[in-house]
Scaffold this active site. Sequence first.
Site, short mmCIF file in Angstrom:
data_model
loop_
_atom_site.label_atom_id
_atom_site.label_comp_id
_atom_site.label_asym_id
_atom_site.label_seq_id
_atom_site.Cartn_x
_atom_site.Cartn_y
_atom_site.Cartn_z
N GLY A 119 3.53 -2.38 5.89
CA GLY A 119 1.87 -2.68 6.14
C GLY A 119 1.55 -3.77 5.08
N THR A 123 13.00 -0.52 0.92
CA THR A 123 12.21 -0.02 -0.40
C THR A 123 12.43 1.66 -0.52
OG1 THR A 123 10.30 0.23 0.52
CG2 THR A 123 10.62 -1.84 -0.31
N ASN A 175 9.96 -1.11 4.38
CA ASN A 175 9.04 0.03 3.94
C ASN A 175 9.78 1.02 5.07
OD1 ASN A 175 7.88 2.23 3.23
ND2 ASN A 175 5.87 1.05 2.79
N PRO A 176 10.63 2.01 4.88
CA PRO A 176 10.75 2.85 5.76
C PRO A 176 9.65 3.99 6.18
CG PRO A 176 11.85 3.79 3.70
CD PRO A 176 11.18 2.34 3.39
N GLY A 184 0.34 -3.14 2.16
CA GLY A 184 0.84 -2.78 0.82
C GLY A 184 2.24 -3.45 0.43
N THR A 185 3.32 -3.12 1.46
CA THR A 185 4.58 -3.97 1.43
C THR A 185 4.46 -5.35 1.23
OG1 THR A 185 5.26 -2.07 2.62
CG2 THR A 185 6.71 -3.94 2.49
N GLU A 239 -4.18 -0.89 -1.34
CA GLU A 239 -3.57 0.09 -2.39
C GLU A 239 -4.38 0.11 -3.43
OE1 GLU A 239 -0.93 1.84 -1.39
OE2 GLU A 239 -0.66 0.64 0.46
N SER A 267 6.54 2.83 6.79
CA SER A 267 5.68 2.34 7.59
C SER A 267 5.69 2.46 9.04
CB SER A 267 5.71 1.00 7.38
OG SER A 267 5.45 0.38 6.04
#
Length: 295
Positions: free
Chosen positions: A66, A40, A9-10, A68-69, A272, A12
């Site tokens: 994180g 993502t 996830n970029p 969420g990912t 989330e 994060s």
Amino acid sequence: MQQAMIIMNPSSGKAEARDYIRAVEEVLQGAGYQVAVHETAGEGDATAFCNQACCEGYDLVVAIGGDGTLHETMNGLAGQQHRPKLGIVPMGTVNDFARALQIPLNPEEAIQTLSSPHTQRVDMGRLNDRLFANVVAAGSLAGSLSSVTTEDKTRLGFLAYLKEGIKELASNTAHTLTITHDGEVWEGSSPLFIAALTNSVGGFEKLAPNAAVDDGLLHCFIVKDLHLLNSVTVSISLLLGNLRNHKDVIYFTAKEVSVRSADPVQTNVDGEEGPLLPIRLSTLPRHIQVVVPED
């Protein structure tokens, strides 16, 4: 040669996740993996990539991001005949799941852990038709934390959650909840219900000190009162690891729980935004295999 998929996830780690891709590739290649990298771009991408890894027989999936990912990635393992091992490089605001498994929160150290030969079987939770890794919360406070934007999390880190939490405590909003577990029913007014799979929730590693990642149980807390003054004593109990004994908290463990309300009550799932009540919760004991540090 074994195959590993990196799901990154970029946004994060204050948008620094990309900086660690090369280091992860080098460690995995040194451990004998052929590596594919997927980044993502929106909701559901991590789940889709993980689904692909399962279908194509990958041996390892590494989530960089994180909670969420991680939540999305784990949902890609749901219902799959082949489930790869899971590696974690925590780069989120809280990283509860990594804390519970004693995976280093420092990205460089976590990356080195990926070559560990040790794995641990870990419970997963089921919320309606999706999986969760660590925690489900319901109530006005849970809803306020869901409103924290990605921009605020990137800019402020944990302070973003603290800011929203303080605003909600000042309003002292509660809803009537009906909570059913193992044949018992509780009904009353509550600003917050928590169901946790591990000992770490919101960065507090003593929320449920008796919780183990493979005990097959949901560790549940019903907070009956959370006005601003009372929140101080609740916080002290939380820090000392005895929240379950606070006079305004009901604690129980269960394998199945349902929560409903006549009001439109928001949930928060692994940090989330989750669905509105009603929800059904259950456990999937020792469902996934996670790479953990060597002893």
